[in-house]
Design an enzyme around this catalytic site. Structure first.
Site, PDB file in Angstrom:
ATOM      1  N   SER A   1       1.613  -3.530  24.999  1.00 46.26           N
ATOM      2  CA  SER A   1       2.603  -2.470  24.816  1.00 46.26           C
ATOM      3  C   SER A   1       1.726  -1.283  24.330  1.00 46.26           C
ATOM      4  O   SER A   1       1.013  -0.801  25.054  1.00 46.26           O
ATOM      5  CB  SER A   1       3.419  -3.016  23.673  1.00 46.26           C
ATOM      6  OG  SER A   1       4.627  -2.180  23.689  1.00 46.26           O
TER       7      SER A   1
ATOM      8  N   ASP B   1      10.427  -6.371  32.239  1.00 45.58           N
ATOM      9  CA  ASP B   1      10.232  -5.655  31.060  1.00 45.58           C
ATOM     10  C   ASP B   1      11.546  -5.030  30.638  1.00 45.58           C
ATOM     11  O   ASP B   1      12.129  -4.223  31.370  1.00 45.58           O
ATOM     12  CB  ASP B   1       9.053  -4.824  31.322  1.00 45.58           C
ATOM     13  CG  ASP B   1       8.502  -4.208  29.895  1.00 45.58           C
ATOM     14  OD1 ASP B   1       9.193  -4.214  28.891  1.00 45.58           O
ATOM     15  OD2 ASP B   1       7.239  -3.990  29.714  1.00 45.58           O
TER      16      ASP B   1
ATOM     17  N   HIS C   1       9.270  -7.926  28.151  1.00 52.00           N
ATOM     18  CA  HIS C   1       8.148  -7.248  27.598  1.00 52.00           C
ATOM     19  C   HIS C   1       7.152  -8.268  26.739  1.00 52.00           C
ATOM     20  O   HIS C   1       5.784  -8.224  26.748  1.00 52.00           O
ATOM     21  CB  HIS C   1       8.757  -6.432  26.454  1.00 52.00           C
ATOM     22  CG  HIS C   1       7.653  -5.303  26.024  1.00 52.00           C
ATOM     23  ND1 HIS C   1       7.034  -4.514  26.799  1.00 52.00           N
ATOM     24  CD2 HIS C   1       7.198  -5.153  24.731  1.00 52.00           C
ATOM     25  CE1 HIS C   1       6.213  -3.806  25.763  1.00 52.00           C
ATOM     26  NE2 HIS C   1       6.320  -4.094  24.853  1.00 52.00           N
TER      27      HIS C   1
END
Length: 814
Positions: A666, A739, A773
């Site tokens: 991330s 995601d 994610h």
């Protein structure tokens, strides 16, 4: 012969630029031994510390589970066949035991192929209600603790798509359950539906500077599907399985009983919907009913919340954060902005907090005003409560001791930088009151605080007694472990001094105990074994070092399992940048060397089994003091953090500094790409699920609240995409195709890869089907570990062989 060599070389080079079709791979045995283990169960313990439920689950989902039907609407991800969140984690087995017993009892009567979720204790804590997801829908089940027996209450007709699904009545005999309405219309297959017209969005001139949310509504068909999936009937279900009507069909978001159980606050969603924000900002109403389902009063109507003033501390006007006061039978509490929700407006007080007692016909009563944005209340009794506020821009938080019966009787008892962990006074201890609600544990004039205990000397969790009259604190207990970590979970009985704690060490799996802080007795209540035996003797330590500007940094260092003194090893540096407004807070350490070594799915720790030094959770502070914003010097500080980490481990004599990889997930992926673009510190990088072009998130990202138009140079300077021409270091990009995180669209990795490929950078892009994610499927995670291992072996550990091969290829071409 030379022609054959040239042909093989050409095929190799072409293959390096072509799409590759690859089945899911397994990592090496050393990694697989740690990644594919049976985990210890989760634990739920009743408020008296008498009974506990052990919840067992598979560590990973399967790719088949992630491939089940999914609809992404208004910030939700729903399985429209089963009517529950498509990414829900399920438990597959339950056991119960008294905390005083050694052995747990298997729960009988569980459904075959159980997929359990949404556990809710009954008010008297003799039962737990939960959901079970079948192939066709969701059922309600109830676990009887004493009998260790589970019973099904409803058919598979529950609507668990949104908000609270099951709520207990105070009689312990009934639940309110959201069920599918009989008149639900068939959902529209948007992939094949013929459009009836264009989709049109309109701006009336008001600024709507929202974050780049994922899974938004996009078409009228999406709106129709969302409404159908949100609609429910509310039923009253007995623990014998009898079902009766309670409220008719509506889009129910939330259900919340008053502490005395005589009223229920129901939140329903209204139209118009939005294509800019998620369902939590759609119009809604909050309405009070009595416990027979009779309408009492609508207490709040909130319009569509698309347009807010600029800034993280902006909020909407009107009543917000409406809830029940925990220490009274049926009193509503809410906050209202006094600054029109605009952080740019200069006012003495930002928010006011009001209350209104049943039957909700009297004028609201002011309880207190907060200087910053209100963030909650810990209720005590008629004369004692603690309120909280905060202000992100200054990282400040305040605590107010106030008398709910006297609006002017308020004083600030804590005023601090919430990033200053060394000054953390702890959280106030709460316990169940006669209404079954958690309120401040009070003994005369004394309240109690439980804190994590971070300090320059290490971490020593504590319990303090706070005198509300004098404002002074007295230390009642402080953990003295230097070779273990004792986490203080909750108070069981402060009068007896009984506290639920969790104790662990580097090699000792976390287990639960009841600590008596008066006698210092320690009673074990779980005995979970270490599933990661191969890491039992890993050399782990916290190292402290300084950045070039003198800022204190730290990281958790692991040496390879086959470490030999004097030998130089490759290293993996894993990190995640964090923003601060002062260097003092940025330099504080929250890393504890005594934490259990737990290699979760995204961890770099696996590679100690493959001959790597690992520096995990390396401190990467980005500081902006005073009027300077942290991101004004983001790149410079990023490189300084990376250099300081490598220098520190190199000085210890453990590594070959030419063989250092950097990685992150991330924002850590964003960090990785920037480090490779703007330094020559690393041999390779691994960037998972990142964002690389900040102009795709123009109204702020992470802790940057300025828009692109406020500070275009910040967006340009910080975007690795804008500097793809500088990238020469091998980079592995991994991203979930589904995601759902704000700003980290799969497009971010795809476009960044195309830029790097077009400019001739060594890069590999791995798109994981169905993954969000955070990755969930076993197949995806094992393949991800394989990809990372292959990348590190090629570009870091065997860097010389790779360079020699390139030189040979150049010679052949010439």
């Amino acid at each position: 012969m030379k022609s054959l060599i040239k042909l093989f070389t050409l095929l190799f080079l072409l293959n390096g630029y072509a799409q590759q079709s690859l089945t899911y791979q397994q990592p090496s045995d050393e990694i697989l031994e740690l990644a594919d283990v049976e985990l210890a169960p989760g634990v739920q313990i009743d408020s008296k510390g008498e009974h506990m439920v052990l919840l067992y689950r598979d560590q990973y989902k399967s790719i088949a589970e992630l491939s089940e039907t999914e609809m992404r609407l208004a910030g939700l991800r729903i399985n429209p066949v089963t009517n529950i969140g498509s990414r829900t984690n399920y438990y597959t087995n339950l056991k119960v035991k008294k905390t005083s017993d050694k052995e747990a009892k298997q729960v009988m009567g569980l459904p075959e192929n159980a997929r359990l979720s949404n556990f809710r204790w009954s008010p008297d804590e003799t039962m737990i209600a939960c959901l079970n997801t079948t192939n066709t829908g969701v059922e309600v089940w109830v676990l009887h603790i004493n009998d260790a027996k589970a019973v099904k209450l409803t058919d598979a007709k529950v609507n668990a798509n949104m908000g609270s699904t099951i709520n207990w009545f105070n009689d312990n005999q009934h639940l309110l359950v959201k069920m599918l309405p009989k008149d639900r219309k068939p959902l529209i297959d948007t992939a094949i539906a013929v459009p009836t017209g264009p989709t049109i969005s309109v701006s009336d001139g008001a600024k709507a500077q929202n974050r780049t949310y994922q899974d938004l509504l996009k078409t009228p068909n999406d709106e129709t599907n969302f409404e159908q999936l949100a609609r429910s009937d509310i039923k009253k279900v007995s623990i014998e399985g009898n079902v009766e009507d309670f409220l008719g069909t509506d889009m129910y978001r939330g259900i919340d009983f008053s502490p005395d159980g005589n009223y229920v606050m129901v939140t329903t969603i209204d139209r118009p919907f939005s294509y800019l924000v998620t369902y939590t900002r759609f119009p809604y109403e909050e309405t009070i009913y009595d416990n027979t389902g009779k309408l009492v009063k609508t207490v709040n109507k909130v319009p569509l919340d698309e347009v807010r003033p600029k800034g993280f501390m902006a909020t909407r006007t009107g009543k917000r954060n409406m809830s029940w006061r925990a220490d009274q039978p049926a009193t509503l509490v809410w906050a209202e902005a006094l600054d029109e929700g605009d952080p740019e407006n200069e006012v003495e007080y930002r928010d006011a907090v009001y209350q209104q007692k049943a039957p909700f016909t009297s004028n609201p009563k002011l309880l207190l005003k907060t200087k910053q944005r209100f963030s909650g209340i810990s209720w005590g009794d008629e004369n004692t409560a603690i309120a909280y506020d905060y202000w992100w821009n200054t990282r400040n938080t305040k605590r107010y001791l106030f008398n709910p019966s006297k609006p002017n009787d308020t004083k600030i008892i804590s005023d601090r930088n919430y990033q200053d962990v060394y000054s953390n006074p702890g959280n106030f201890v709460s316990s169940k009151n006669e209404l079954g609600q958690y309120t401040l544990t009070k003994n005369g004039n004394s309240l109690y605080l439980m804190g994590p205990g971070y300090s320059e000397e290490g971490q020593f969790p504590f319990i303090d007694e706070y005198n509300i009259k004098t404002g002074k604190t007295k230390r009642l207990y402080q953990s003295e472990y230097t070779d273990k970590l004792e986490s203080l979970n909750s108070a069981i009985d402060m009068k007896k001094g009984e506290i639920l704690v969790r104790i662990e060490s580097q090699t000792e799996y976390p287990n639960y105990y009841i600590r008596n802080i008066k006698s210092n007795d320690l009673t074990p209540i779980t005995d979970f074994e270490n599933p990661f035996k191969s890491l039992e003797y890993v050399d782990k330590r916290v190292i402290n070092y300084k950045r070039d500007d003198g800022l204190d940094l730290d990281g958790t260092l692991y040496l390879p399992l086959d470490y030999e003194e004097g030998k130089k090893y490759p290293m993996i540096l894993w990190a995640y940048p964090r923003e601060y407004k002062d260097k003092a807070s940025a330099g504080q350490s929250t890393t504890n060397p005594n934490e259990f070594v737990y290699p979760y799915w995204g961890s770099p720790i696996y590679w100690v089994t493959k001959g790597y030094v690992v520096l995990d959770d390396a401190a990467f502070p980005i500081v902006g003091e005073g009027d300077e914003e942290p991101n004004d010097t983001f790149r410079e500080q990023l490189v300084a953090n990376g250099k300081a980490a490598i220098d520190a481990v190199d000085e210890l004599g453990y590594i070959d500094r030419d063989k250092v990889a950097v990685g992150g997930h991330s924002y850590g992926a964003f960090m990785t790409a920037n480090l490779l673009s703007h330094s020559n510190l690393f041999a390779a990088g691994i960037a998972r699920s990142g964002a690389y072009n900040r102009t795709l998130t123009p109204f702020g990202f992470q802790s940057e609240e300025r828009s692109y138009w406020d500070s275009p140079e910040t967006y340009y300077t910080m975007s690795p995409f804008m500097h793809a021409d500088k990238m020469k270091t091998p980079l592995l990009l991994i991203h979930g195709v589904a995601d759902n995180n704000s700003g980290t669209y799969p497009l971010q990795s795809e476009r960044y890869f195309n830029a790097l490929k077009g400019l001739g950078a060594p890069v590999r892009l791995v798109m994981l089907p169905k993954e969000s994610h955070g990755y969930q499927a076993k197949e995806s995670i094992m393949h991800m570990l394989w990809e990372q291992d292959q990348w590190l072996e090629k570009h870091v550990k065997n860097k010389e062989k790779k360079e020699e091969k390139i030189e040979n290829e150049e010679t052949i071409k010439n």
